[in-house]
Scaffold this motif. Structure first.
Motif, PDB file in Angstrom:
ATOM      1  N   LEU A  44       4.880 -28.738 -67.823  1.00 52.51           N
ATOM      2  CA  LEU A  44       5.110 -27.698 -66.813  1.00 52.51           C
ATOM      3  C   LEU A  44       3.790 -27.092 -66.342  1.00 52.51           C
ATOM      4  N   VAL A  45       2.874 -26.881 -67.297  1.00 52.71           N
ATOM      5  CA  VAL A  45       1.560 -26.329 -66.947  1.00 52.71           C
ATOM      6  C   VAL A  45       0.811 -27.286 -66.024  1.00 52.71           C
ATOM      7  N   ASP A  46       0.808 -28.580 -66.375  1.00 53.42           N
ATOM      8  CA  ASP A  46       0.106 -29.576 -65.546  1.00 53.42           C
ATOM      9  C   ASP A  46       0.716 -29.658 -64.150  1.00 53.42           C
ATOM     10  N   ARG A  47       2.038 -29.559 -64.054  1.00 51.69           N
ATOM     11  CA  ARG A  47       2.697 -29.627 -62.751  1.00 51.69           C
ATOM     12  C   ARG A  47       2.302 -28.442 -61.872  1.00 51.69           C
ATOM     13  N   HIS A  48       2.299 -27.245 -62.438  1.00 54.65           N
ATOM     14  CA  HIS A  48       1.934 -26.058 -61.655  1.00 54.65           C
ATOM     15  C   HIS A  48       0.434 -26.022 -61.382  1.00 54.65           C
ATOM     16  N   ASN A  52      -1.727 -25.803 -57.739  1.00 55.88           N
ATOM     17  CA  ASN A  52      -2.595 -24.618 -57.648  1.00 55.88           C
ATOM     18  C   ASN A  52      -1.783 -23.324 -57.681  1.00 55.88           C
ATOM     19  N   SER A  53      -0.767 -23.322 -58.546  1.00 54.48           N
ATOM     20  CA  SER A  53       0.106 -22.153 -58.666  1.00 54.48           C
ATOM     21  C   SER A  53      -0.380 -21.247 -59.788  1.00 54.48           C
ATOM     22  N   GLY A  54      -0.248 -19.936 -59.561  1.00 51.00           N
ATOM     23  CA  GLY A  54      -0.640 -18.972 -60.586  1.00 51.00           C
ATOM     24  C   GLY A  54       0.254 -19.022 -61.807  1.00 51.00           C
ATOM     25  N   ALA A  55       1.435 -19.669 -61.679  1.00 55.16           N
ATOM     26  CA  ALA A  55       2.348 -19.774 -62.824  1.00 55.16           C
ATOM     27  C   ALA A  55       1.761 -20.621 -63.939  1.00 55.16           C
ATOM     28  N   ALA A  56       0.779 -21.476 -63.633  1.00 53.99           N
ATOM     29  CA  ALA A  56       0.178 -22.321 -64.662  1.00 53.99           C
ATOM     30  C   ALA A  56      -0.475 -21.483 -65.758  1.00 53.99           C
ATOM     31  N   THR A  57      -1.112 -20.382 -65.370  1.00 52.32           N
ATOM     32  CA  THR A  57      -1.766 -19.513 -66.352  1.00 52.32           C
ATOM     33  C   THR A  57      -0.737 -18.866 -67.267  1.00 52.32           C
ATOM     34  N   VAL A  58       0.356 -18.370 -66.680  1.00 57.65           N
ATOM     35  CA  VAL A  58       1.401 -17.718 -67.468  1.00 57.65           C
ATOM     36  C   VAL A  58       2.059 -18.711 -68.414  1.00 57.65           C
ATOM     37  N   LEU A  59       2.381 -19.895 -67.897  1.00 54.34           N
ATOM     38  CA  LEU A  59       3.021 -20.913 -68.728  1.00 54.34           C
ATOM     39  C   LEU A  59       2.078 -21.402 -69.829  1.00 54.34           C
ATOM     40  N   PHE A 126      -8.863 -13.564 -63.712  1.00 56.83           N
ATOM     41  CA  PHE A 126      -9.094 -14.990 -63.471  1.00 56.83           C
ATOM     42  C   PHE A 126      -7.868 -15.733 -63.966  1.00 56.83           C
ATOM     43  N   ARG A 127      -7.734 -16.968 -63.522  1.00 56.46           N
ATOM     44  CA  ARG A 127      -6.614 -17.801 -63.960  1.00 56.46           C
ATOM     45  C   ARG A 127      -7.097 -19.233 -64.129  1.00 56.46           C
ATOM     46  N   MET A 128      -6.242 -20.073 -64.669  1.00 61.19           N
ATOM     47  CA  MET A 128      -6.608 -21.461 -64.908  1.00 61.19           C
ATOM     48  C   MET A 128      -6.964 -22.139 -63.589  1.00 61.19           C
ATOM     49  N   GLY A 129      -8.118 -22.838 -63.598  1.00 65.88           N
ATOM     50  CA  GLY A 129      -8.575 -23.511 -62.395  1.00 65.88           C
ATOM     51  C   GLY A 129      -9.622 -22.742 -61.620  1.00 65.88           C
TER      52      GLY A 129
END
Length: 288
Positions: A44-48, A52-59, A126-129
Motif C-alpha cells: 500500500l505504501v509503494d502504491r501511494h 506521490n500521495s501524502g497517504a504514503a507517509t501515514v501508511l 516533511f513526508r516520504m519522497g
C-alpha cells in the motif's frame, strides 16, 4: 487418541507440554500474521508513493504500529496461557508504579522519538519522497522512510542516514518540496574583462531558454510588461573575472540539477565559438 491424551494433559508435565506446544503455535501464527500485515502495508505504501500521495507517509508510519500490535497481542496470549508467566506479569503490574518510573527513565529517548514521529506525522514538515537537507550536519537526500523511532534519508550517493525522530523534530530542516516543489538554482560564470559582457549575457540567457526543462515563472503582469524570462546579471567585478549569475527555474530539485549541468556544458562551447573567455586563475611568469 484424544482419550489417551486427556489423562496425560491433566498431569503437571502434560499441562506444561501442552502450554509449550500452544505457545509455539501462537508464536508461529503471530510471526506469519506479522509478515502478512507488513507485506500488505508495504504494498500500500509503494502504491501511494508512486502516485506521490501524502497517504504514503501515514501508511508507512502505521505499518510499524500494526506489526508491533500483532507481536504484542501474540506475546500476551502466550503469557496468559502459561500460569507461571501469567502470575509473574500480575506481580509486575502490582508494582507497576515503580516499574513505570524505571522503564520511563530507561526508555526516555526512545519514547521521545516515538512522540516526535507522531508529531511529524500530524504537522507534516516533511513526508516520504521529499528532498530535504538536515542543516545541522549538512546531510541532503530524499526522505525514504519514517518509522516509530527514526527517519531514513537516502543521500545522493545512495547511502542511508538514520536520524532519530526526536532530532528531526527539533532541528532545522530545509525541505525543497514543502508547499511548492519548484526550485531556483543560481549559476555563476566568470568571464574575462576583455570579453563582450553583453554578448556573454545574451548567449547565456538564450541557452537557458532553449532547455526544455527550464520553467518560466513570470506572472501575467510581468509578461505583459516585457520582463525577461531569464534573469542574467553582473554579480561581481572580481580580481580576475566579471561574474555573471543566471537564475534557473525547474519543476523540482533533480530536474534543476540536470538543467544546470546541460547549460554549463553547452555554454562553454558557445563561449568558445563566440570568442568569450571563461576566466580561471593563472600566473604569468616573465623571464629576464
Amino acid at each position: 487418541m484424544l482419550d489417551l491424551l486427556q489423562p496425560f494433559l491433566q498431569t503437571k508435565v502434560g499441562s506444561f507440554v501442552g502450554s509449550v506446544i500452544f505457545a509455539v503455535l501462537v508464536l508461529a501464527i503471530t510471526f506469519l500474521l506479522a509478515k502478512l500485515v507488513n507485506r500488505v502495508m508495504r504494498r500500500l505504501v509503494d502504491r501511494h508513493r508512486k502516485s506521490n500521495s501524502g497517504a504514503a507517509t501515514v501508511l508507512g508510519f502505521a505499518r510499524y504500529i500494526a506489526v508491533a500490535a500483532v507481536y504484542f497481542a501474540g506475546v500476551m496470549v502466550v503469557v496468559y496461557s502459561i500460569p507461571l508467566l501469567s502470575s509473574a506479569v500480575r506481580t509486575l503490574l502490582t508494582a507497576g508504579g515503580v516499574i513505570a518510573v524505571v522503564a520511563g527513565l530507561a526508555a526516555q529517548e526512545a519514547l521521545g522519538s516515538v512522540v516526535s514521529g507522531m508529531m511529524i506525522l500530524a504537522f507534516k514538515p516533511f513526508r516520504m519522497g521529499d528532498v530535504v537537507r538536515y542543516i545541522d550536519n549538512d546531510i541532503s537526500g530524499v526522505i525514504e522512510e519514517i518509522t516509530l523511532h527514526h527517519t531514513a534519508i537516502r543521500t545522493w550517493e545512495n547511502k542511508r542516514v538514520i536520524i532519530p525522530n526526536s532530532k528531526m523534530n527539533s532541528s532545522i530542516i530545509e525541505n525543497a518540496d514543502y508547499a511548492d516543489s519548484k526550485v531556483c538554482v543560481f549559476m555563476q560564470i566568470g568571464v574575462t574583462y576583455e570579453s563582450n559582457i553583453d554578448l556573454a549575457k545574451r548567449l547565456l540567457a538564450e541557452e537557458i531558454l532553449r532547455q526544455p526543462d527550464f520553467m518560466d515563472v513570470r506572472t501575467p503582469e510581468q509578461k505583459s510588461a516585457g520582463a525577461s524570462a531569464v534573469q542574467v546579471v553582473v554579480l561581481e567585478l572580481a580580481d580576475s573575472a566579471v561574474t555573471l549569475r543566471a537564475s534557473l527555474w525547474a519543476k523540482d530539485n533533480s530536474t534543476a540539477f540536470s538543467l544546470k549541468c546541460a547549460v554549463l556544458e553547452n555554454i562553454k562551447k558557445l563561449y568558445e565559438q563566440n570568442g568569450i573567455d571563461i576566466a580561471y586563475p593563472h600566473v604569468v611568469v616573465l623571464q629576464q
